[in-house]
Scaffold this motif. Sequence first.
Motif, short mmCIF file in Angstrom:
data_model
loop_
_atom_site.label_atom_id
_atom_site.label_comp_id
_atom_site.label_asym_id
_atom_site.label_seq_id
_atom_site.Cartn_x
_atom_site.Cartn_y
_atom_site.Cartn_z
N LYS A 243 35.18 38.81 49.68
CA LYS A 243 35.39 37.41 50.04
C LYS A 243 34.60 37.02 51.28
O LYS A 243 34.15 37.88 52.03
CB LYS A 243 36.87 37.15 50.38
N VAL B 210 36.86 32.34 50.02
CA VAL B 210 36.29 32.21 48.69
C VAL B 210 35.86 33.59 48.23
O VAL B 210 35.39 34.40 49.02
CB VAL B 210 35.08 31.24 48.64
N SER B 211 36.05 33.87 46.94
CA SER B 211 35.62 35.15 46.38
C SER B 211 34.13 35.12 46.13
O SER B 211 33.58 34.11 45.69
CB SER B 211 36.34 35.42 45.06
N THR B 212 33.47 36.24 46.44
CA THR B 212 32.03 36.33 46.23
C THR B 212 31.65 37.38 45.20
O THR B 212 30.61 37.28 44.57
CB THR B 212 31.30 36.64 47.54
#
Length: 152
Positions: free
Chosen positions: A37, A25-27
């Motif tokens: 990520k 998931v991208s952060t």
Amino acid sequence: MRLALSILIAFSFIQPAAAEEIGSVSTVFKLVGPNDKIVIEAFDDPKIEGVTCHLSRATKGGISGAIGVAEDTSDASIACRQVGPIRFLEEFDEGERVFKERTSVLFKTIQVVRFLDKKRNVLIYLVYSDKLVEGSPKNAISTVPIMPNWGQ
């Protein structure tokens, strides 16, 4: 100075351990290059059949992350589970490394080591990050009770 250079050259040839990437998931959005990520990876214990560990860790993006020179943070989490009958394939040492992956070009790695709590019949997996010069106190553990009658 020559010793430091020799160590630097030796560590530059270490290859990341093989792990299967499950997802990410991208952060943090990056305008140029990949986003920062959190990556989830899976690996099986090489000496104990029936145990799989899932590791989540942060990876840096941007231009430095794209070309592989960014240093990832020391944040990591681990969950290990019995996924079948447990069978010890060979003897192992307490604190033996079962997983290692580079988190910077030369100096930093994330590692998983294994212990056996014989009194409680439990495997313990510890994830931590280290550097050539100093380690990180950030760590996490996961325990796997050895179930004698798996699937019955």
